[in-house]
Design a protein around this motif. Structure first.
Motif, PDB file in Angstrom:
ATOM      1  N   ASN A 210     -69.527  94.021  32.030  1.00  0.00           N
ATOM      2  CA  ASN A 210     -70.287  93.072  32.848  1.00  0.00           C
ATOM      3  C   ASN A 210     -71.232  92.319  31.924  1.00  0.00           C
ATOM      4  O   ASN A 210     -72.160  92.911  31.365  1.00  0.00           O
ATOM      5  CB  ASN A 210     -71.108  93.786  33.920  1.00  0.00           C
ATOM      6  CG  ASN A 210     -70.289  94.361  35.066  1.00  0.00           C
ATOM      7  OD1 ASN A 210     -70.828  95.039  35.928  1.00  0.00           O
ATOM      8  ND2 ASN A 210     -68.992  94.115  35.089  1.00  0.00           N
ATOM      9  N   ALA A 211     -70.997  91.024  31.742  1.00  0.00           N
ATOM     10  CA  ALA A 211     -71.810  90.199  30.846  1.00  0.00           C
ATOM     11  C   ALA A 211     -72.706  89.283  31.668  1.00  0.00           C
ATOM     12  O   ALA A 211     -72.239  88.289  32.233  1.00  0.00           O
ATOM     13  CB  ALA A 211     -70.911  89.390  29.917  1.00  0.00           C
ATOM     14  N   PHE A 212     -73.980  89.626  31.754  1.00  0.00           N
ATOM     15  CA  PHE A 212     -74.981  88.825  32.464  1.00  0.00           C
ATOM     16  C   PHE A 212     -75.598  87.858  31.453  1.00  0.00           C
ATOM     17  O   PHE A 212     -76.296  88.285  30.526  1.00  0.00           O
ATOM     18  CB  PHE A 212     -76.077  89.711  33.038  1.00  0.00           C
ATOM     19  CG  PHE A 212     -75.594  90.765  34.010  1.00  0.00           C
ATOM     20  CD1 PHE A 212     -75.630  90.533  35.372  1.00  0.00           C
ATOM     21  CD2 PHE A 212     -75.139  91.994  33.556  1.00  0.00           C
ATOM     22  CE1 PHE A 212     -75.217  91.506  36.275  1.00  0.00           C
ATOM     23  CE2 PHE A 212     -74.728  92.973  34.446  1.00  0.00           C
ATOM     24  CZ  PHE A 212     -74.760  92.731  35.808  1.00  0.00           C
ATOM     25  N   VAL A 213     -75.339  86.573  31.620  1.00  0.00           N
ATOM     26  CA  VAL A 213     -75.721  85.576  30.622  1.00  0.00           C
ATOM     27  C   VAL A 213     -76.985  84.843  31.065  1.00  0.00           C
ATOM     28  O   VAL A 213     -76.970  84.076  32.038  1.00  0.00           O
ATOM     29  CB  VAL A 213     -74.576  84.564  30.393  1.00  0.00           C
ATOM     30  CG1 VAL A 213     -74.979  83.543  29.331  1.00  0.00           C
ATOM     31  CG2 VAL A 213     -73.302  85.295  29.979  1.00  0.00           C
ATOM     32  N   GLY A 214     -78.079  85.077  30.372  1.00  0.00           N
ATOM     33  CA  GLY A 214     -79.330  84.416  30.702  1.00  0.00           C
ATOM     34  C   GLY A 214     -79.230  82.913  30.553  1.00  0.00           C
ATOM     35  O   GLY A 214     -78.804  82.411  29.510  1.00  0.00           O
ATOM     36  N   GLY A 215     -79.597  82.188  31.599  1.00  0.00           N
ATOM     37  CA  GLY A 215     -79.514  80.736  31.565  1.00  0.00           C
ATOM     38  C   GLY A 215     -78.116  80.179  31.666  1.00  0.00           C
ATOM     39  O   GLY A 215     -77.910  78.965  31.536  1.00  0.00           O
ATOM     40  N   GLY A 216     -77.130  81.037  31.896  1.00  0.00           N
ATOM     41  CA  GLY A 216     -75.748  80.579  31.974  1.00  0.00           C
ATOM     42  C   GLY A 216     -75.445  79.837  33.260  1.00  0.00           C
ATOM     43  O   GLY A 216     -76.236  79.826  34.197  1.00  0.00           O
ATOM     44  N   LYS A 217     -74.278  79.222  33.297  1.00  0.00           N
ATOM     45  CA  LYS A 217     -73.840  78.454  34.464  1.00  0.00           C
ATOM     46  C   LYS A 217     -72.482  78.919  35.000  1.00  0.00           C
ATOM     47  O   LYS A 217     -72.134  78.642  36.137  1.00  0.00           O
ATOM     48  CB  LYS A 217     -73.747  76.963  34.121  1.00  0.00           C
ATOM     49  CG  LYS A 217     -75.046  76.340  33.629  1.00  0.00           C
ATOM     50  CD  LYS A 217     -76.104  76.285  34.700  1.00  0.00           C
ATOM     51  CE  LYS A 217     -77.359  75.586  34.204  1.00  0.00           C
ATOM     52  NZ  LYS A 217     -78.433  75.581  35.241  1.00  0.00           N
ATOM     53  N   GLN A 218     -71.717  79.615  34.154  1.00  0.00           N
ATOM     54  CA  GLN A 218     -70.320  79.872  34.465  1.00  0.00           C
ATOM     55  C   GLN A 218     -70.109  81.251  35.095  1.00  0.00           C
ATOM     56  O   GLN A 218     -70.718  82.240  34.686  1.00  0.00           O
ATOM     57  CB  GLN A 218     -69.479  79.788  33.189  1.00  0.00           C
ATOM     58  CG  GLN A 218     -67.982  79.888  33.412  1.00  0.00           C
ATOM     59  CD  GLN A 218     -67.472  78.741  34.271  1.00  0.00           C
ATOM     60  OE1 GLN A 218     -67.742  77.588  33.990  1.00  0.00           O
ATOM     61  NE2 GLN A 218     -66.725  79.069  35.310  1.00  0.00           N
ATOM     62  N   TYR A 219     -69.217  81.297  36.096  1.00  0.00           N
ATOM     63  CA  TYR A 219     -68.743  82.543  36.681  1.00  0.00           C
ATOM     64  C   TYR A 219     -67.269  82.692  36.285  1.00  0.00           C
ATOM     65  O   TYR A 219     -66.472  81.773  36.481  1.00  0.00           O
ATOM     66  CB  TYR A 219     -68.854  82.515  38.201  1.00  0.00           C
ATOM     67  CG  TYR A 219     -70.262  82.369  38.720  1.00  0.00           C
ATOM     68  CD1 TYR A 219     -71.018  83.482  39.060  1.00  0.00           C
ATOM     69  CD2 TYR A 219     -70.837  81.105  38.876  1.00  0.00           C
ATOM     70  CE1 TYR A 219     -72.319  83.350  39.544  1.00  0.00           C
ATOM     71  CE2 TYR A 219     -72.133  80.964  39.357  1.00  0.00           C
ATOM     72  CZ  TYR A 219     -72.866  82.091  39.691  1.00  0.00           C
ATOM     73  OH  TYR A 219     -74.148  81.946  40.165  1.00  0.00           O
ATOM     74  N   ALA A 220     -66.915  83.850  35.748  1.00  0.00           N
ATOM     75  CA  ALA A 220     -65.534  84.049  35.311  1.00  0.00           C
ATOM     76  C   ALA A 220     -65.213  85.533  35.300  1.00  0.00           C
ATOM     77  O   ALA A 220     -66.117  86.382  35.306  1.00  0.00           O
ATOM     78  CB  ALA A 220     -65.321  83.457  33.918  1.00  0.00           C
ATOM     79  N   ALA A 221     -63.921  85.842  35.301  1.00  0.00           N
ATOM     80  CA  ALA A 221     -63.498  87.239  35.251  1.00  0.00           C
ATOM     81  C   ALA A 221     -62.141  87.348  34.580  1.00  0.00           C
ATOM     82  O   ALA A 221     -61.332  86.403  34.614  1.00  0.00           O
ATOM     83  CB  ALA A 221     -63.465  87.843  36.652  1.00  0.00           C
TER      84      ALA A 221
END
Length: 290
Positions: A210-221
């Motif tokens: 599970n990669a929680f990206v600070g300031g990110g915009k993208q949802y992917a799996a």
């Protein structure tokens, strides 16, 4: 006609849902009749935009006006206290993400709802995304054929949000991951690097990142199988319609789209991740008991 109320008008979800119920013919038997919450200006603005006559500030003042309620307040610490007057009155509930922040509070709320026979649904809308449903189907097929090797789910994070920090946005990723890979992880090991959090979630026969990206915009799996890697960017277009449709079905049939345990499990999962990255230890998960 089902008369519903919305509490938490500071959230864009409130406007999107109220507009959908007003304009979409699929919901001709549902009418938003009251709005409320801790933000008087946004309460009045939404009421004027949608054409709603009743504006209240306290949840208690809405109980006599509605057949069901949607709690969309941004900060999950208010979800349980906002929900309780309706629960005690036997009124069906939708509770937005996160279901709660505190695990004991979430378990108590769900246990009381089950004892009273009150249907409840909620959590992240991302579990309704078409791409998530597609990946969940693929993951279950690969698991059944013993081809599933693992996966990765990525989503934005606002770890310093004033709305309970890590819990404000992490529910989206957590519920996507659970929807795809199942509600039976064994343990989690997480690290925090600045505004980013990475968690390795162990299942019986595979692990998921599970990669929680600070300031990110993208949802992917991604799903990793022995023969192929399945990758999807998660499109958000139809998620509001999905959650509104499930809420309408719950009102019409009295049947919940998820169990009470599945509603609360993301709260257990988020708290375990936070405990792990704060203490530097692997935290067991396992089955949730109400």
């Amino acid at each position: 006609m089902f008369k519903i109320g919305i509490i938490g008008t500071e959230n864009s979800h409130a406007t999107a849902l109220a507009t959908l119920f007003r304009d979409d013919p699929d919901f001709s038997d549902i009418q938003v009749v009251a709005v409320g919450g801790d933000y008087p200006e946004s309460n009045q603005k939404l009421a004027e935009e949608i054409g709603i006559n009743s504006v209240v500030q306290r949840p208690e003042d809405m109980v006599s006006l509605v057949d069901a309620v949607m709690i969309t307040a941004r900060d999950g610490i208010y979800h349980a206290p906002f929900a309780r007057p309706f629960l005690e009155a036997g009124i069906p509930l939708f509770i937005d993400k996160p279901f709660t922040v505190d695990l004991a509070e979430g378990k108590a709320l769900a246990k009381e709802a089950r004892e009273r026979g009150v249907p409840v649904m909620g959590g992240s809308t991302l579990k309704y995304a078409y791409d998530v449903l597609l990946l969940a189907n693929e993951a279950q097929k690969r698991l059944a054929s013993e081809e599933l090797c693992g996966g990765c789910v990525t989503a934005p994070l606002h770890i310093d949000s004033p709305y309970s920090g890590f819990f404000f946005y992490s529910s989206h990723l957590v519920e996507m991951s659970l929807a795809i890979f199942g509600y039976h992880p064994k343990a989690v090991t997480a690290t925090r690097k600045g505004e980013h959090v990475t968690a390795l979630v162990d299942y019986e026969s595979f692990s998921v990142t599970n990669a929680f990206v600070g300031g990110g915009k993208q949802y992917a799996a991604q799903i990793f199988s022995k023969k192929q890697i399945y990758t999807r960017d998660v499109e958000l277009t139809f998620i509001t319609k999905g959650i509104a449709s499930d809420f309408a079905t719950m009102l019409r049939t009295g049947k919940m789209p998820q169990s009470y345990e599945e509603l609360v499990y993301p709260v257990l999962y988020m708290n375990a991740i936070k405990e792990s990255y704060e203490n530097g230890k692997t935290v067991p998960l396992g089955k949730l008991e109400l």
